[in-house]
Design a protein around this motif. Structure first.
Motif, short mmCIF file in Angstrom:
data_model
loop_
_atom_site.label_atom_id
_atom_site.label_comp_id
_atom_site.label_asym_id
_atom_site.label_seq_id
_atom_site.Cartn_x
_atom_site.Cartn_y
_atom_site.Cartn_z
N LEU A 1 0.83 -1.20 0.00
CA LEU A 1 0.00 0.00 0.00
C LEU A 1 0.86 1.25 0.00
CD1 LEU A 1 -2.82 1.34 0.26
CD2 LEU A 1 -2.59 1.10 2.74
N ALA A 2 1.95 1.23 0.77
CA ALA A 2 2.85 2.39 0.80
C ALA A 2 3.50 2.61 -0.56
CB ALA A 2 3.91 2.19 1.88
N GLU A 3 3.90 1.52 -1.24
CA GLU A 3 4.47 1.67 -2.57
C GLU A 3 3.45 2.25 -3.55
OE1 GLU A 3 5.89 -2.13 -3.69
OE2 GLU A 3 7.46 -2.23 -2.13
N GLN A 4 2.20 1.83 -3.41
CA GLN A 4 1.16 2.37 -4.28
C GLN A 4 0.96 3.86 -4.04
OE1 GLN A 4 -3.01 1.27 -3.52
NE2 GLN A 4 -3.15 0.57 -5.64
N MET A 5 1.00 4.28 -2.79
CA MET A 5 0.84 5.71 -2.48
C MET A 5 2.06 6.49 -2.98
SD MET A 5 -2.12 5.58 -1.24
CE MET A 5 -2.29 7.31 -0.84
N CYS A 6 3.24 5.90 -2.87
CA CYS A 6 4.44 6.58 -3.39
C CYS A 6 4.33 6.79 -4.90
CB CYS A 6 5.69 5.77 -3.05
SG CYS A 6 6.11 5.74 -1.29
N ALA A 7 3.81 5.77 -5.60
CA ALA A 7 3.65 5.91 -7.04
C ALA A 7 2.62 6.97 -7.39
CB ALA A 7 3.23 4.56 -7.65
N ALA A 8 1.62 7.17 -6.49
CA ALA A 8 0.60 8.18 -6.74
C ALA A 8 1.06 9.58 -6.36
CB ALA A 8 -0.67 7.83 -5.96
N GLY A 9 2.25 9.73 -5.78
CA GLY A 9 2.76 11.05 -5.45
C GLY A 9 2.78 11.36 -3.98
N LEU A 10 2.53 10.38 -3.12
CA LEU A 10 2.56 10.60 -1.68
C LEU A 10 3.63 9.69 -1.08
CD1 LEU A 10 1.37 11.89 0.92
CD2 LEU A 10 -0.24 9.98 1.00
N PRO A 11 4.84 10.17 -0.86
CA PRO A 11 5.88 9.33 -0.25
C PRO A 11 5.43 8.84 1.13
CG PRO A 11 6.83 11.33 -1.18
CD PRO A 11 5.35 11.51 -1.23
N THR A 12 5.42 7.54 1.30
CA THR A 12 4.89 6.94 2.53
C THR A 12 5.90 5.94 3.06
OG1 THR A 12 2.64 7.15 1.66
CG2 THR A 12 2.95 5.68 3.53
N ARG A 13 6.08 5.98 4.40
CA ARG A 13 7.00 5.05 5.07
C ARG A 13 6.22 4.32 6.15
NH1 ARG A 13 10.98 5.93 9.21
NH2 ARG A 13 10.43 8.15 9.18
N VAL A 14 6.48 3.01 6.25
CA VAL A 14 5.77 2.15 7.21
C VAL A 14 6.76 1.63 8.23
CG1 VAL A 14 4.38 0.05 7.51
CG2 VAL A 14 4.03 1.50 5.50
N GLU A 15 6.40 1.77 9.51
CA GLU A 15 7.20 1.22 10.61
C GLU A 15 6.32 0.22 11.37
OE1 GLU A 15 8.73 4.21 13.14
OE2 GLU A 15 10.00 5.14 11.59
N LEU A 16 6.80 -0.98 11.52
CA LEU A 16 6.07 -2.03 12.20
C LEU A 16 6.85 -2.49 13.41
CD1 LEU A 16 3.70 -4.02 12.29
CD2 LEU A 16 5.00 -5.53 10.78
N ARG A 17 6.21 -2.41 14.57
CA ARG A 17 6.83 -2.84 15.84
C ARG A 17 6.02 -4.00 16.40
NH1 ARG A 17 6.44 2.69 16.54
NH2 ARG A 17 4.79 2.39 18.09
N GLY A 18 6.71 -5.11 16.63
CA GLY A 18 6.03 -6.29 17.17
C GLY A 18 5.54 -7.21 16.05
N GLY A 19 5.37 -8.49 16.40
CA GLY A 19 4.88 -9.44 15.42
C GLY A 19 3.37 -9.37 15.28
#
Length: 443
Positions: A289-307
């Motif tokens: 989803l973040a890659e899709q938003m980046c392609a649409a012009g919104l640079p997005t970064r995802v941080e995941l903590r915990g399993g």
């Protein structure tokens, strides 16, 4: 052949013969019962008076006939109306029996008193039954005192008293059974109404869920497609390769939207296997989803903590939809150059969702807030109305269902969603889903 086996076969044959014989014997009785149930009740009520009058006509002498016939008619004929007015009929029969006692005539029509008592007990309350029983018992006492032979008072008194008690008890049992059946029917009707109400509520809840899913899927994918189309139109002359890449991403986004819609609507059909072939998106798909938003012009970064392997699929779908809607609002309502950051914290008891962006502060009070697009307006970053009218009008949702839908999803897991501007600029959406709150069904 062993003796034991011979006895077993013989017993089985005899049992079969007995079963067939009993079935043949019960069949006429059942047919007679069905035939009798079709007859009107008045016909059954007139049977006893007719038999009593016939008995008097055939057994009395011409000199005794007028008086006996009149008293029998007074005792028996009121039974024709016993179902309509049970207490009135009982009073009429009791009065006729008292007149009979005064005249000193013994009649078999006194059985009408027992029938009237039974009817009164079956159709009146406890007080009416006690009064009617006391009246009949007093008549039994007077009759035994007058007509019992000398020295034989107790035997007829006990016998007739037993018949009086039996008639009253039968009437009370009929009334109790009737009340019980009425209560059971009322309870069944009430349960049926409650089941219909629950079914309507379930249908309404399912319609709300599907509408929420369709809103998230359509709004997000159309917003991305609009942004990619604008970029392709802008770059078609300066950088044709980038324009081609953007259009390919538009095609991929459209196919993904169709897949999501087929999966969401496929659960309504039992013969639809897409729901099994395409599992619902979850936390693992946030990177895509973040890659899709980046392609649409919104640079997005995802941080995941915990399993997140222990988190139920419905809760993961809720997290995905919350992040998707928050990023879609950012894409629609912020200018170019805005960046977004998604933080997901997973524990054994909860999931924390935190989405922030670097967009400008919202407009002053009175202006349209983020998440609500006014009618006729074009979202920031979208193409002008003349360039892409259809997509822009679809993404401009005047009702603003995004944030309310996010609140509903969060509330299903006991969370409270907070969406608002940050002190230093930007926007933040944050909630905490409780995995033990039992909201998986309504999510």
């Amino acid at each position: 052949m062993p003796v034991r086996a011979w006895w077993a076969r013989t017993a089985a044959r005899l049992t079969g013969y007995a079963d067939r014989a009993s079935a043949r014997a019960v069949r006429p009785v059942a047919a007679a019962g069905r035939w009798g149930s079709r007859l009107p009740p008045v016909l059954w009520d007139s049977l006893l008076p007719a038999l009593l009058l016939l008995h008097i006509v055939t057994t009395r002498t011409p000199r005794e006939l007028p008086q006996a016939l009149a008293l029998t008619a007074a005792l028996a004929l009121p039974l024709l109306w016993r179902r309509r007015a049970p207490l009135t009929v009982f009073g009429a029969v009791a009065a006729a029996a008292f007149v009979q006692w005064l005249t000193g005539v013994q009649l078999p029509a006194d059985a009408a008193l027992l029938v009237a008592l039974y009817t009164a007990a079956a159709n009146s309350g406890r007080r009416g039954t006690l009064v009617a029983g006391a009246v009949v018992e007093a008549g039994v006492l007077l009759a035994c005192l007058r007509w019992a032979t000398e020295g034989a008072f107790l035997t007829p008194f006990v016998a007739v008293t037993a018949m009086v008690v039996a008639a009253a008890v039968l009437g009370v049992n009929v009334r109790t059974t009737r009340a019980y059946l009425a209560a059971v029917e009322g309870r069944a009707a009430r349960l049926e109404r409650e089941q219909e109400q629950q079914a309507r509520l379930a249908v309404a809840e399912e319609r709300t869920r599907i509408a929420r899913e369709m809103h998230d899927i359509v709004t997000h994918n159309l917003s991305v497609m609009v942004a990619l189309t604008d970029a392709a139109v802008y770059a078609q002359h300066r950088a044709p390769d980038k324009a081609t890449t953007a259009m390919l991403q538009v095609s991929e986004t459209g196919r993904q939207a169709l897949t999501d819609m087929r999966r969401s609507l496929g659960i309504l059909r039992t013969d639809e296997p897409d729901a099994e072939r395409h599992p619902p998106p979850g936390i693992a798909q946030l990177e895509a989803l973040a890659e899709q938003m980046c392609a649409a012009g919104l640079p997005t970064r995802v941080e995941l903590r915990g399993g997140h392997a222990h988190i139920p699929a419905t809760a993961q779908l809720t997290v995905y939809r919350l992040v998707q809607e928050a990023l879609t609002n950012t894409l629609k309502h912020t200018p170019a150059g805005t960046r977004a950051k998604v933080r997901i914290g997973c524990t054994t008891e909860s999931v924390t969702v935190d989405v922030t962006d670097s967009g400008p502060c919202p407009a002053p009070p009175g202006a349209t807030p983020r998440g609500v697009t006014p009618p006729g307006a074009t979202p920031p970053g979208a193409a002008p109305a003349g360039a892409s009218f259809t997509a822009a009008s679809l993404t401009a949702a005047p009702a603003g269902h995004g944030i309310p839908g996010m609140r509903e999803r969060s509330a299903a897991y006991g969370g409270t969603l907070r969406a608002g501007p940050l002190p230093g600029g930007g926007w933040r959406v944050r909630t905490r889903l409780l995995l033990g709150s039992g909201g998986a069904v309504s999510a």
